[in-house]
Design a protein around this motif. Structure first.
Motif, PDB file in Angstrom:
ATOM      1  N   GLU A  84       0.825  -1.124  -0.137  1.00 29.45           N
ATOM      2  CA  GLU A  84      -0.056  -0.449   0.172  1.00 29.45           C
ATOM      3  C   GLU A  84       1.254   1.505  -0.287  1.00 29.45           C
ATOM      4  OE1 GLU A  84      -3.134   0.198  -0.902  1.00 29.45           O
ATOM      5  OE2 GLU A  84      -3.377  -2.423  -0.193  1.00 29.45           O
ATOM      6  N   GLN A  85       1.838   0.796   0.385  1.00 29.29           N
ATOM      7  CA  GLN A  85       2.908   2.400   0.615  1.00 29.29           C
ATOM      8  C   GLN A  85       3.691   3.081  -0.513  1.00 29.29           C
ATOM      9  OE1 GLN A  85       3.075   4.844   3.088  1.00 29.29           O
ATOM     10  NE2 GLN A  85       1.081   3.670   4.722  1.00 29.29           N
ATOM     11  N   CYS A  86       3.848   1.614  -1.399  1.00 29.82           N
ATOM     12  CA  CYS A  86       4.791   1.737  -2.199  1.00 29.82           C
ATOM     13  C   CYS A  86       4.000   1.737  -3.354  1.00 29.82           C
ATOM     14  CB  CYS A  86       5.364   0.202  -3.102  1.00 29.82           C
ATOM     15  SG  CYS A  86       6.985  -0.264  -1.802  1.00 29.82           S
ATOM     16  N   ILE A  87       2.704   1.867  -2.933  1.00 28.66           N
ATOM     17  CA  ILE A  87       1.500   2.046  -4.653  1.00 28.66           C
ATOM     18  C   ILE A  87       0.938   3.587  -4.372  1.00 28.66           C
ATOM     19  CG2 ILE A  87      -1.063   1.959  -4.874  1.00 28.66           C
ATOM     20  CD1 ILE A  87      -0.924  -1.047  -4.143  1.00 28.66           C
ATOM     21  N   ARG A  88       0.687   4.674  -2.786  1.00 27.27           N
ATOM     22  CA  ARG A  88       1.241   5.541  -2.580  1.00 27.27           C
ATOM     23  C   ARG A  88       2.157   6.425  -2.744  1.00 27.27           C
ATOM     24  NH1 ARG A  88      -0.396   7.179   3.625  1.00 27.27           N
ATOM     25  NH2 ARG A  88      -2.538   5.919   2.612  1.00 27.27           N
ATOM     26  N   ALA A  89       3.753   5.966  -2.396  1.00 27.16           N
ATOM     27  CA  ALA A  89       3.968   6.074  -3.261  1.00 27.16           C
ATOM     28  C   ALA A  89       4.329   7.023  -4.515  1.00 27.16           C
ATOM     29  CB  ALA A  89       5.660   5.621  -2.764  1.00 27.16           C
ATOM     30  N   ALA A  90       4.049   5.484  -5.705  1.00 30.78           N
ATOM     31  CA  ALA A  90       4.032   5.362  -7.397  1.00 30.78           C
ATOM     32  C   ALA A  90       3.011   6.449  -7.215  1.00 30.78           C
ATOM     33  CB  ALA A  90       3.931   4.100  -7.691  1.00 30.78           C
ATOM     34  N   LEU A  91       1.898   6.459  -6.524  1.00 30.14           N
ATOM     35  CA  LEU A  91       0.898   7.342  -7.036  1.00 30.14           C
ATOM     36  C   LEU A  91       1.851   9.020  -7.394  1.00 30.14           C
ATOM     37  CD1 LEU A  91      -2.356   5.488  -6.140  1.00 30.14           C
ATOM     38  CD2 LEU A  91      -1.970   6.178  -8.285  1.00 30.14           C
ATOM     39  N   ASP A  92       1.693   9.013  -6.089  1.00 30.75           N
ATOM     40  CA  ASP A  92       2.827  10.355  -5.826  1.00 30.75           C
ATOM     41  C   ASP A  92       3.372  10.882  -6.614  1.00 30.75           C
ATOM     42  OD1 ASP A  92       0.695  11.048  -3.976  1.00 30.75           O
ATOM     43  OD2 ASP A  92       2.676  10.769  -1.950  1.00 30.75           O
ATOM     44  N   SER A  93       3.728   9.663  -7.877  1.00 31.56           N
ATOM     45  CA  SER A  93       5.036   9.679  -9.092  1.00 31.56           C
ATOM     46  C   SER A  93       4.642  10.326  -9.866  1.00 31.56           C
ATOM     47  CB  SER A  93       6.277   9.244  -8.681  1.00 31.56           C
ATOM     48  OG  SER A  93       6.761   8.567  -7.937  1.00 31.56           O
ATOM     49  N   THR A  94       3.577   9.763  -9.906  1.00 36.30           N
ATOM     50  CA  THR A  94       2.741   9.684 -11.748  1.00 36.30           C
ATOM     51  C   THR A  94       2.394  10.779 -11.729  1.00 36.30           C
ATOM     52  OG1 THR A  94       2.167   7.286 -11.215  1.00 36.30           O
ATOM     53  CG2 THR A  94       0.578   8.143 -12.441  1.00 36.30           C
ATOM     54  N   THR A  95       1.497  11.452 -10.419  1.00 34.85           N
ATOM     55  CA  THR A  95       1.415  12.762 -10.326  1.00 34.85           C
ATOM     56  C   THR A  95       2.306  13.616 -11.771  1.00 34.85           C
ATOM     57  OG1 THR A  95      -0.015  12.716  -8.916  1.00 34.85           O
ATOM     58  CG2 THR A  95      -0.034  14.620  -9.501  1.00 34.85           C
ATOM     59  N   LEU A  96       3.493  13.496 -10.653  1.00 33.43           N
ATOM     60  CA  LEU A  96       4.915  14.685 -11.356  1.00 33.43           C
ATOM     61  C   LEU A  96       5.026  13.962 -12.723  1.00 33.43           C
ATOM     62  CD1 LEU A  96       7.161  13.806  -8.180  1.00 33.43           C
ATOM     63  CD2 LEU A  96       5.540  16.438  -8.754  1.00 33.43           C
ATOM     64  N   PHE A  97       4.855  12.477 -13.374  1.00 29.40           N
ATOM     65  CA  PHE A  97       5.232  12.870 -14.896  1.00 29.40           C
ATOM     66  C   PHE A  97       4.114  12.661 -15.138  1.00 29.40           C
ATOM     67  CE2 PHE A  97       6.351   7.894 -12.883  1.00 29.40           C
ATOM     68  CZ  PHE A  97       7.776   8.671 -12.713  1.00 29.40           C
ATOM     69  N   ALA A  98       2.496  13.418 -15.023  1.00 25.26           N
ATOM     70  CA  ALA A  98       1.752  13.235 -16.123  1.00 25.26           C
ATOM     71  C   ALA A  98       2.101  15.036 -16.312  1.00 25.26           C
ATOM     72  CB  ALA A  98       0.414  13.683 -15.668  1.00 25.26           C
ATOM     73  N   ARG A  99       2.636  15.775 -14.617  1.00 22.22           N
ATOM     74  CA  ARG A  99       3.050  17.256 -15.285  1.00 22.22           C
ATOM     75  C   ARG A  99       4.050  17.633 -16.004  1.00 22.22           C
ATOM     76  NH1 ARG A  99       3.714  19.355  -9.732  1.00 22.22           N
ATOM     77  NH2 ARG A  99       4.528  20.793 -10.323  1.00 22.22           N
ATOM     78  N   ALA A 100       4.981  16.922 -15.454  1.00 22.76           N
ATOM     79  CA  ALA A 100       6.598  16.830 -16.698  1.00 22.76           C
ATOM     80  C   ALA A 100       5.666  16.584 -18.294  1.00 22.76           C
ATOM     81  CB  ALA A 100       7.428  15.750 -16.095  1.00 22.76           C
ATOM     82  N   MET A 101       5.384  15.828 -18.309  1.00 20.19           N
ATOM     83  CA  MET A 101       4.418  15.368 -20.375  1.00 20.19           C
ATOM     84  C   MET A 101       3.937  16.321 -20.567  1.00 20.19           C
ATOM     85  SD  MET A 101       4.293  11.705 -20.592  1.00 20.19           S
ATOM     86  CE  MET A 101       2.772  11.402 -19.094  1.00 20.19           C
ATOM     87  N   ALA A 102       3.034  17.336 -19.560  1.00 18.15           N
ATOM     88  CA  ALA A 102       2.040  18.139 -20.450  1.00 18.15           C
ATOM     89  C   ALA A 102       2.911  19.337 -20.663  1.00 18.15           C
ATOM     90  CB  ALA A 102       1.266  18.744 -19.259  1.00 18.15           C
ATOM     91  N   CYS A 103       3.904  19.847 -19.452  1.00 15.40           N
ATOM     92  CA  CYS A 103       5.112  20.899 -19.953  1.00 15.40           C
ATOM     93  C   CYS A 103       5.078  20.766 -21.241  1.00 15.40           C
ATOM     94  CB  CYS A 103       6.034  21.102 -18.843  1.00 15.40           C
ATOM     95  SG  CYS A 103       6.597  22.771 -18.990  1.00 15.40           S
TER      96      CYS A 103
END
Length: 650
Positions: A457-476
Motif C-alpha cells: 500500500e505504501q509503495c502504491i501511494r508513492a507510485a501514485l504521487d510520482s505519477t502525478t509528477l510524470f503527468a505534469r512533466a509531460m504536459a509541460c
C-alpha cells in the motif's frame, strides 16, 4: 565424654558473631546467612573480635565470593534480556541500531574534525620534510606541489565543429549541470572559447581535453537534436576522453575527478552499470587523494567552492548508484567533513566574492535539495540490511523525506498543479525513488503478511504521487508553443527505472489509469535510454502474467486480494523488481543453481558481454539481444495489454 568433646569442638569452630557475643546469646549464623538475632534487630552480622579474626577473614572472602557470584548471575540475566531486546528489534525495528536512528538535519553541515593547532613558524621544517620525505610519503593534498605531467603527451584529437559543440554544451548544461554542477561554468566557457579561438587542443593539458570530451559525450545523450548521432557520437567522444587520460598517473588534479565521474554517468545512461560502478570508484578515490573530502584552506573563492561542489557531486552519485544497484557505499560519512556548497549559481561566484544581482534567482540548480535527500542514504542502506523495518523507523524516514521535499522549489511540490519542467523531474526522482525503495523492503519473505500488505500500500501511494509528477512533466513539454525540451530526451536512466518500479506496483494494485500514465511517459523516452527498453520488456511480461492469473480466477488488482493473508508469491517476486538484485535481501535465488550450472539448467542463451563499443541493438549498447529488444512488441502493445487487463477485471 567423647560426644561432649565433639560438641565443644564444633562449637569452637563456629564462634558467635559480635552482637551475639556481647549479648551472650546463642548464634545461629551460617557461612551464607546472618544469624536470626542480628536479622531481628536489623544489624549487621559480623565477626571482628580478636578471637574471631580468623573466622572473620574467611567469612569476608566467602561474602565476596557470594557477591561476585550474584553479580555474574545478574550480568548473565542482563545479557539475556539485551539479546532478547535485540531480537525483538530485528523484527520491529529492523536492527538494534534503529532505536537511535538519527538523520542529518536539513541544511546542516557535516561536523568539522578538530585538527592539531599550528605551532610557531615551521617553514624550515616544512622545507626539509618536502625535500627529505620525497619518495616516502606525500604531504597532505592541499600542500603538494604538482608537476607539469609533461611525460604524457598523447596525440590531440580534432575539435568537433563549433556549432555542434555549442549545442552539446547547452544540452549538458540544461540536463547534468542542473543536477551536479561540478564545473564553474563561466571559467569552463572561457577556456572552451579560448580553445576554439586557437583552433586546436595543442598546448592544452590532456586532462582538460579529456574533461571537454566527457562533457560533450554526456551532452550527446541528452540532446533532442535529430542530427546528433546519438548515442554513437557520445561513444566516440567518451573513448577520446579515455585516451586523453594517463591511466598510470600518480599525481591527480580536480579535472581527473571530473572526467571520471562524467564517464561513470555516461556509462550509467548506456546501461553499462558495472563499468559505471568501476569508474565511480575511480572518481571517489581520485577526489579523496586530492583531499576534496576534507575542509581545508584557505582557498581562492572559486577554487574552494568548486572543490566542495565536485566532492558533493561525486557523493550524490555514490549514494544514487548504491541505492540503485543495491551495492555498498564507497564513501563513509565519517570520513567527510567538507561543508555544503553555497546556495548560489556559479555565474555569481567570483574570486572577489559572491554577488547576486538584484532580482536574479540565486540558485537554479538542484544540488542542495538532492544533497539533503542522499545524506540519509547511508542510514537507509543500513536499515535495508535488517529483515524487517519497523513502523517507527518508516515514520522517521517518511518525516525526513517530507522535510527534504519542502526544500525543493514550489513548482516541484506534490500539491502543485501547473505543468512541471521535465528537467526538474530527475532531481525529484532522487527523493521519490528513495521513498519507494524504503517501503518496498518489507515485501521480503521475512515479514508477516500484514507487514507485506502495508508495504504494498505504501509503495502504491508513492507510485501514485510520482505519477502525478510524470503527468505534469509531460504536459509541460507537449504544448504547441512549449519552450521547454521534450520529456523523452530529458529523462535519465534513474527516471526510467523509477517509472518502471511505479508501473509494477500500480498494475499490481489495479490503478490502471495511473499505470497508463507511467507507460506513456516511458513510451516518450522510447529507445533514448537502453534501460527503458529492458523495462518495457519486463512490464509487458508482468502484464501478461496478471492477465493469465485473472483468467484463471485470481483476484489480482483488487483491494480484497491485496489485503488477504495469502499472497501470490510469484506476483510478489515480480512486483518487487530489482529488489531481487540484492545479495542480502533477495529471496528467489535461494536454492538456485550457481556458477557453471546456471547455463546448463535454465536453457537461456546469453549473448556476448555488453561493452561500450560492442554489439547489441543497432541504436544502442544493451544487454538485450536484437530479438529480445523486439519480442515484447513495444510500448503500444503494453498499453493495449493494460486495456485488456482492465476489461478482464470488469
Amino acid at each position: 565424654i567423647q560426644a561432649q568433646k565433639r560438641a565443644y569442638r564444633q562449637r569452637r569452630k563456629d564462634p558467635s558473631c559480635d552482637a551475639c557475643r556481647e549479648r551472650k546469646v546463642k548464634c545461629d549464623a551460617t557461612e551464607t546467612t546472618s544469624c536470626s538475632e542480628c536479622s531481628s534487630r536489623n544489624v549487621k552480622c559480623q565477626f571482628t573480635k580478636e578471637t574471631n579474626r580468623r573466622m572473620s577473614s574467611i567469612k569476608q572472602v566467602q561474602d565476596l565470593e557470594k557477591q561476585i557470584s550474584q553479580v555474574k548471575r545478574e550480568n548473565t540475566q542482563l545479557r539475556s534480556m539485551l539479546n532478547m531486546r535485540e531480537s525483538e528489534m530485528d523484527v520491529d525495528n529492523g536492527s538494534p541500531h534503529q532505536a537511535a536512528l538519527t538523520l542529518p538535519e536539513i541544511g546542516s553541515h557535516p561536523k568539522r574534525r578538530q585538527r592539531p593547532p599550528p605551532p610557531h613558524d615551521l617553514s624550515r621544517v616544512r622545507t626539509n620534510i618536502r625535500n627529505f620525505g620525497r619518495g616516502i610519503f606525500k604531504p597532505p593534498a592541499p600542500y603538494r606541489q604538482i608537476g607539469s605531467q609533461g611525460h604524457f603527451n598523447p596525440p590531440r584529437p580534432d575539435l568537433p565543429p563549433k556549432h555542434v559543440a555549442d549545442h552539446l554544451l547547452s544540452s549538458y548544461y540544461s540536463s547534468m549541470h542542473m543536477i551536479i554542477p561540478i564545473l564553474h561554468w563561466p571559467t569552463f566557457q572561457q577556456e572552451y572559447e579560448a580553445v576554439y579561438k586557437s583552433g586546436s587542443l595543442h598546448g592544452v593539458p590532456p586532462v582538460w581535453s579529456s574533461l571537454l570530451f566527457a562533457v560533450l559525450a554526456v551532452g550527446v545523450l541528452f540532446s533532442s537534436e535529430p542530427s546528433i548521432h546519438r548515442p554513437h557520437k557520445g561513444k566516440e567522444f567518451i573513448e577520446i576522453s579515455r585516451q586523453l587520460i594517463d591511466l598510470w598517473n600518480d599525481e591527480f588534479v580536480i579535472d581527473h575527478a571530473r572526467a571520471a565521474i562524467l564517464t561513470s554517468i555516461f556509462l550509467t545512461e548506456l546501461n553499462l552499470k558495472s563499468a559505471a560502478w568501476t569508474w565511480l570508484a575511480s572518481a571517489v578515490r581520485i577526489s579523496q587523494d586530492i583531499g576534496l573530502h576534507c575542509e581545508t584552506g584557505p582557498w581562492p573563492m572559486i577554487e574552494g567552492e568548486m572543490r566542495r561542489r565536485v566532492w558533493w557531486g561525486i557523493y550524490v552519485w555514490d549514494r544514487h548508484m548504491s541505492l540503485e544497484l543495491g551495492r555498498p557505499l564507497l564513501i563513509e560519512d565519517a570520513d567527510c567533513d567538507v561543508g555544503l556548497p553555497a546556495a548560489i549559481d556559479d555565474h555569481y561566484i567570483h574570486d572577489a566574492g559572491m554577488l547576486v544581482p538584484n532580482g536574479a534567482s540565486p540558485l537554479t540548480n538542484f544540488i542542495i535539495p538532492i544533497i539533503h535527500v542522499v545524506r540519509a542514504v547511508s542510514q537507509l542502506i543500513k536499515t535495508l540490511k535488517s529483515p524487517i523495518i519497523s513502523p517507527s523507523t518508516l515514520a522517521t524516514f517518511d518525516t525526513h523525506f517530507s522535510s527534504c521535499m519542502s526544500a525543493y522549489p514550489p513548482t516541484c511540490q506534490l500539491t502543485a498543479t501547473e505543468p512541471l519542467d521535465p528537467r526538474m523531474l530527475a532531481p525529484i526522482c532522487h527523493l521519490m525513488n528513495a521513498r519507494l525503495v524504503l517501503h518496498r523492503h518489507n515485501l521480503t519473505t521475512s515479514c508477516p503478511p500484514e507487514v507485506r500488505g502495508n508495504a504494498i500500500e505504501q509503495c502504491i501511494r508513492a507510485a501514485l504521487d510520482s505519477t502525478t509528477l510524470f503527468a505534469r512533466a509531460m504536459a509541460c513539454s507537449s504544448g504547441p508553443n512549449s519552450v521547454t525540451p521534450p520529456f523523452g530526451p530529458t529523462a535519465n536512466a534513474m527516471t526510467c527505472t523509477h517509472i518502471w518500479r511505479c508501473t509494477l506496483f500500480l498494475l499490481f494494485g489495479g490503478h490502471y489509469d495511473a499505470a497508463l500514465t507511467c507507460i506513456r511517459a516511458a513510451a516518450s523516452v522510447a529507445t533514448l535510454r537502453d534501460v527503458n527498453v529492458a523495462c518495457g520488456r519486463n512490464v509487458a511480461f508482468f502484464v501478461g502474467v496478471l492477465i493469465e492469473k485473472r483468467r484463471a480466477g485470481g483476484m489480482t488488482g483488487s483491494k480484497g486480494y491485496r489485503g488477504g493473508r495469502e499472497m501470490d508469491e510469484e506476483l510478489i517476486a515480480y512486483v518487487s523488481g530489482d529488489l531481487q538484485a540484492s545479495t542480502e535481501n533477495s529471496w528467489v535465488w535461494t536454492g538456485s543453481e550457481t556458477g557453471m550450472n546456471i547455463a546448463a539448467n535454465n536453457g537461456i542463451k546469453v549473448g556476448p558481454s555488453p561493452t561500450l563499443m560492442g554489439g547489441g541493438r543497432e541504436d544502442g549498447t544493451t544487454v538485450l539481444t536484437d530479438s529480445e529488444a523486439r519480442d515484447w512488441g513495444g510500448w503500444e502493445r503494453v498499453e493495449y495489454l493494460v486495456g485488456v487487463l482492465a476489461r478482464e477485471q470488469g
